[in-house]
Design an enzyme around this catalytic site. Structure first.
Site, PDB file in Angstrom:
ATOM      1  N   SER A   1      10.002  -0.788   0.934  1.00  0.00           N
ATOM      2  CA  SER A   1      11.291  -1.486   1.096  1.00  0.00           C
ATOM      3  C   SER A   1      11.915  -1.350   2.479  1.00  0.00           C
ATOM      4  O   SER A   1      12.893  -2.050   2.771  1.00  0.00           O
ATOM      5  CB  SER A   1      12.287  -0.995   0.044  1.00  0.00           C
ATOM      6  OG  SER A   1      11.943  -1.486  -1.228  1.00  0.00           O
TER       7      SER A   1
ATOM      8  N   TYR B   1       6.011 -11.258  -0.155  1.00  0.00           N
ATOM      9  CA  TYR B   1       6.826 -10.051  -0.363  1.00  0.00           C
ATOM     10  C   TYR B   1       5.930  -8.821  -0.515  1.00  0.00           C
ATOM     11  O   TYR B   1       6.165  -7.781   0.102  1.00  0.00           O
ATOM     12  CB  TYR B   1       7.715 -10.247  -1.584  1.00  0.00           C
ATOM     13  CG  TYR B   1       8.505  -9.031  -1.976  1.00  0.00           C
ATOM     14  CD1 TYR B   1       9.617  -8.624  -1.242  1.00  0.00           C
ATOM     15  CD2 TYR B   1       8.140  -8.277  -3.086  1.00  0.00           C
ATOM     16  CE1 TYR B   1      10.350  -7.503  -1.605  1.00  0.00           C
ATOM     17  CE2 TYR B   1       8.869  -7.160  -3.458  1.00  0.00           C
ATOM     18  CZ  TYR B   1       9.971  -6.778  -2.722  1.00  0.00           C
ATOM     19  OH  TYR B   1      10.687  -5.656  -3.083  1.00  0.00           O
TER      20      TYR B   1
ATOM     21  N   VAL C   1       9.965   3.356  -1.262  1.00  0.00           N
ATOM     22  CA  VAL C   1       9.360   4.264  -2.226  1.00  0.00           C
ATOM     23  C   VAL C   1       8.048   4.854  -1.728  1.00  0.00           C
ATOM     24  O   VAL C   1       7.456   5.703  -2.397  1.00  0.00           O
ATOM     25  CB  VAL C   1       9.167   3.592  -3.596  1.00  0.00           C
ATOM     26  CG1 VAL C   1      10.504   3.230  -4.207  1.00  0.00           C
ATOM     27  CG2 VAL C   1       8.247   2.377  -3.502  1.00  0.00           C
TER      28      VAL C   1
ATOM     29  N   TYR D   1      19.275   2.138  -2.065  1.00  0.00           N
ATOM     30  CA  TYR D   1      19.356   1.769  -3.474  1.00  0.00           C
ATOM     31  C   TYR D   1      20.747   2.095  -4.026  1.00  0.00           C
ATOM     32  O   TYR D   1      21.745   1.907  -3.338  1.00  0.00           O
ATOM     33  CB  TYR D   1      18.224   2.434  -4.270  1.00  0.00           C
ATOM     34  CG  TYR D   1      16.860   2.198  -3.661  1.00  0.00           C
ATOM     35  CD1 TYR D   1      16.389   0.902  -3.467  1.00  0.00           C
ATOM     36  CD2 TYR D   1      16.046   3.254  -3.263  1.00  0.00           C
ATOM     37  CE1 TYR D   1      15.144   0.662  -2.907  1.00  0.00           C
ATOM     38  CE2 TYR D   1      14.792   3.020  -2.700  1.00  0.00           C
ATOM     39  CZ  TYR D   1      14.350   1.727  -2.518  1.00  0.00           C
ATOM     40  OH  TYR D   1      13.130   1.494  -1.949  1.00  0.00           O
TER      41      TYR D   1
ATOM     42  N   LYS E   1      12.365  -4.553   4.269  1.00  0.00           N
ATOM     43  CA  LYS E   1      13.474  -5.466   3.966  1.00  0.00           C
ATOM     44  C   LYS E   1      14.471  -5.556   5.121  1.00  0.00           C
ATOM     45  O   LYS E   1      15.087  -6.607   5.334  1.00  0.00           O
ATOM     46  CB  LYS E   1      14.180  -5.011   2.690  1.00  0.00           C
ATOM     47  CG  LYS E   1      13.304  -5.086   1.461  1.00  0.00           C
ATOM     48  CD  LYS E   1      13.955  -4.431   0.245  1.00  0.00           C
ATOM     49  CE  LYS E   1      13.025  -4.465  -0.966  1.00  0.00           C
ATOM     50  NZ  LYS E   1      13.592  -3.756  -2.127  1.00  0.00           N
TER      51      LYS E   1
END
Length: 307
Positions: free
Chosen positions: A63, A192, A261, A243, A66
């Site tokens: 992530s 993705y 992660v 998160y 992102k």
């Protein structure tokens, strides 16, 4: 600032936390990574890089990607002047797990922020529209900014995510049903997964993220983002980048950050430097236990935070 000495002290402080938490096991390719790994790197705004431990060992960015996809969308949307992406994704903390479907139902397919999975899928969709190849455009950008032409996708991680990606597919199809995707769902999901599978080291990520510390300037001095756009990405990283633990992370560390992660966390000190720390053991919310402890100690030692 003697970065090397600070990093060595930070690493010593973080070492007892290294085997705490659990390595991500819902993506089998990540589960095989040793929980004993720990690395930290810092890149100052002039490009000098320092590191300790496993700081040059590549790992799956997950992530963390992102933050880069959002930056590329903002950069390629009319020079950063088009705020169109913000009509399709919000900027508020979610308060729910990163792969939750709950809020999409109540909020008509508009994800809370670009750093939960649903929001990142929307950003990837937009990047696909802008570039025609979202994952490859990101890989090329990261190669250029990091100065590492050997950066690559990890086929095994991408395949593993695809095999266990039903929840992400559900998020994407649900948003598509509200008209919030521009491209076919299978294409968006594929790009993705490829983005998340990119392997980089702490060194690579600290250097590649330098434009966020330089108020939008790339490593070669050219402008990727306007200063206000870099500020906005940093702001969303602070409030949403770890998160549903962003409040606790801001309380402890006080820096814009994006975690993954795979065990990595990238953090930004605007006007000074960018950090990346990696340790695969995760807490219940998906953030590196030793990584958070290291960044907490770094800001305590230096007195550098955004507060």
């Amino acid at each position: 600032m003697d970065y090397q000495a600070v990093l060595e002290e930070v690493a010593a402080h973080a070492r007892p936390f290294v085997r705490q938490g659990r390595v991500a096991d819902y993506i089998p390719a990540l589960e095989r990574v040793s929980a004993d790994r720990f690395g930290i790197a810092v890149a100052d705004i002039h490009g000098e890089v320092y590191g300790v431990g496993d700081w040059e060992v590549p790992f799956s960015v997950q992530s963390i990607s992102k933050a880069f996809s959002l930056a590329l969308v903002m950069a390629q949307s009319h020079g950063g002047h088009d705020d169109g992406i913000w009509r399709r994704v919000g900027r508020e903390p979610s308060g729910t797990p990163f792969n939750s479907l709950v809020q999409l139902e109540a909020e008509n397919g508009i994800p809370r922020n670009p750093f939960i999975n649903a929001g990142a899928l929307v950003v990837t969709d937009r990047l696909q529209t802008l570039t025609g190849d979202a994952s490859t455009s990101m890989l090329h950008f990261l190669r250029e900014e990091s100065g590492n032409p050997d950066l690559a996708f990890d086929q095994s991680v991408a395949d593993s995510e695809a095999e266990h990606g039903d929840r992400n597919a559900a998020l994407a199809y649900f948003m598509a049903s509200f008209g919030n995707l521009e491209n076919p769902v299978p294409s968006v999901i594929e790009h993705y997964f490829w983005q998340c599978s990119i392997e980089m080291s702490c060194r690579d990520l600290a250097v590649a993220g330098g434009f966020l510390a330089r108020h939008g300037l790339r490593a070669d001095g050219s402008r990727l983002l306007e200063a206000r756009e870099a500020k906005r990405i940093n702001a969303v990283m602070l409030t949403c980048g770890t998160y549903d633990a962003a409040g606790e992370f801001a309380y402890r560390v006080g820096l814009p950050a994006k975690s993954g992660v795979g065990g990595g966390i990238i953090a930004v000190i605007p006007g000074r430097c960018t950090l990346c720390v990696w340790s695969p053991g995760l807490d219940a919310r998906g953030n590196s236990v030793a990584g958070a402890a290291a960044l907490d100690h770094f800001t305590t030692l230096t007195g550098w935070s955004v507060f």
